[in-house]
Design a protein around this motif. Structure first.
Motif, PDB file in Angstrom:
ATOM      1  N   UNK A  26     -72.086  58.844  24.696  1.00 22.85           N
ATOM      2  CA  UNK A  26     -73.197  58.011  25.148  1.00 22.85           C
ATOM      3  C   UNK A  26     -74.241  58.934  25.756  1.00 22.85           C
ATOM      4  N   UNK A  27     -75.471  58.502  25.755  1.00 20.06           N
ATOM      5  CA  UNK A  27     -76.550  59.260  26.374  1.00 20.06           C
ATOM      6  C   UNK A  27     -77.320  58.291  27.276  1.00 20.06           C
ATOM      7  N   UNK A  28     -77.209  58.490  28.582  1.00 22.18           N
ATOM      8  CA  UNK A  28     -77.785  57.575  29.568  1.00 22.18           C
ATOM      9  C   UNK A  28     -79.213  57.993  29.885  1.00 22.18           C
ATOM     10  N   UNK A  29     -80.129  57.048  29.754  1.00 15.12           N
ATOM     11  CA  UNK A  29     -81.518  57.302  30.104  1.00 15.12           C
ATOM     12  C   UNK A  29     -81.988  56.213  31.059  1.00 15.12           C
ATOM     13  N   UNK A  30     -82.611  56.624  32.166  1.00 19.64           N
ATOM     14  CA  UNK A  30     -83.227  55.697  33.109  1.00 19.64           C
ATOM     15  C   UNK A  30     -84.728  55.840  32.955  1.00 19.64           C
ATOM     16  N   UNK A  31     -85.427  54.715  32.775  1.00 20.18           N
ATOM     17  CA  UNK A  31     -86.872  54.689  32.595  1.00 20.18           C
ATOM     18  C   UNK A  31     -87.501  53.789  33.644  1.00 20.18           C
ATOM     19  N   UNK A  32     -88.689  54.158  34.061  1.00 19.56           N
ATOM     20  CA  UNK A  32     -89.512  53.266  34.858  1.00 19.56           C
ATOM     21  C   UNK A  32     -90.880  53.278  34.203  1.00 19.56           C
ATOM     22  N   UNK A  33     -91.201  52.155  33.541  1.00 23.17           N
ATOM     23  CA  UNK A  33     -92.415  52.134  32.727  1.00 23.17           C
ATOM     24  C   UNK A  33     -92.248  53.129  31.590  1.00 23.17           C
ATOM     25  N   UNK A  34     -93.206  54.025  31.427  1.00 25.51           N
ATOM     26  CA  UNK A  34     -93.133  55.055  30.381  1.00 25.51           C
ATOM     27  C   UNK A  34     -92.520  56.359  30.876  1.00 25.51           C
ATOM     28  N   UNK A  35     -92.132  56.407  32.132  1.00 23.72           N
ATOM     29  CA  UNK A  35     -91.597  57.641  32.717  1.00 23.72           C
ATOM     30  C   UNK A  35     -90.083  57.688  32.604  1.00 23.72           C
ATOM     31  N   UNK A  36     -89.551  58.825  32.153  1.00 24.37           N
ATOM     32  CA  UNK A  36     -88.109  59.054  32.127  1.00 24.37           C
ATOM     33  C   UNK A  36     -87.699  59.595  33.489  1.00 24.37           C
ATOM     34  N   UNK A  37     -86.789  58.892  34.166  1.00 25.54           N
ATOM     35  CA  UNK A  37     -86.303  59.361  35.459  1.00 25.54           C
ATOM     36  C   UNK A  37     -85.191  60.380  35.287  1.00 25.54           C
ATOM     37  N   UNK A  38     -84.288  60.125  34.338  1.00 23.87           N
ATOM     38  CA  UNK A  38     -83.287  61.125  33.977  1.00 23.87           C
ATOM     39  C   UNK A  38     -82.649  60.769  32.652  1.00 23.87           C
ATOM     40  N   UNK A  39     -81.978  61.767  32.071  1.00 20.73           N
ATOM     41  CA  UNK A  39     -81.403  61.677  30.739  1.00 20.73           C
ATOM     42  C   UNK A  39     -80.126  62.513  30.766  1.00 20.73           C
ATOM     43  N   UNK A  40     -78.961  61.872  30.654  1.00 20.26           N
ATOM     44  CA  UNK A  40     -77.677  62.557  30.800  1.00 20.26           C
ATOM     45  C   UNK A  40     -76.782  62.243  29.604  1.00 20.26           C
TER      46      UNK A  40
END
Length: 170
Positions: A129-143
């Motif tokens: 799995x690849x976890x991505x947290x977004x807020x609007x168009x901004x990537x907060x993190x990608x693991x």
């Protein structure tokens, strides 16, 4: 009461505003109730599954963006109280949250947590799995989480709604 807010984005975490003053509260109140949807309830399109069928299965899953029971009660609703500048400290249970990836879904679907706290993401599936947290168009993190049972923790400093996605399984 009927919610005037739009439904939260799929797989969102609502995070209260940070920076308030913590102080003793001797005459505080409690907010309780049920949000009732009035009017017609739209049928949302299902979510398609198809990648990694041995783990995720096949077919469609219902959208989790809008769950309304037969009495009109809305599940996964968040009430935001604005303009609060101080009060009791945040409860310990919202200081460190955990999401689980299981059968290519995130659980819980929606959570509320304090800003500047940690969230752990556990991969319960035997696949990458690849976890991505977004807020609007901004990537907060990608693991990347390639190992079943793997847990990654990260600090969430942002306030507001945050979308969570798996870049591998959509």
């Amino acid at each position: 009461a009927t919610s005037a807010l739009p439904p939260a984005p799929e797989n969102s975490a609502a995070i209260p505003t940070d920076g308030s003053e913590i102080n003793a509260v001797v005459d505080g109140g409690t907010i309780a109730g049920t949000i009732i949807v009035s009017g017609s309830i739209p049928t949302l399109p299902p979510r398609q599954t198809g990648r990694d069928p041995a783990v995720c299965g096949t077919g469609n899953r219902p959208s989790e963006r809008l769950f309304v029971n037969s009495a009109g009660g809305l599940r996964n609703a968040v009430v935001i109280v604005a303009g609060v500048s101080g009060g009791k400290p945040m409860p310990a249970e919202v200081q460190n949250e955990q999401l689980e990836q299981n059968d290519c879904d995130y659980a819980p679907h929606l959570t509320v947590m304090a800003a500047n706290s940690d969230i752990g993401i556990r991969n319960k599936d035997p696949t990458l799995h690849n976890v991505q947290f977004f807020q609007g168009n901004d990537t907060l993190f990608n693991i990347a989480q390639p190992v079943q049972g793997q847990v990654n923790s990260t600090r969430v400093e942002n306030t507001g709604f945050i979308d969570v996605e798996c870049a591998v399984h959509g």
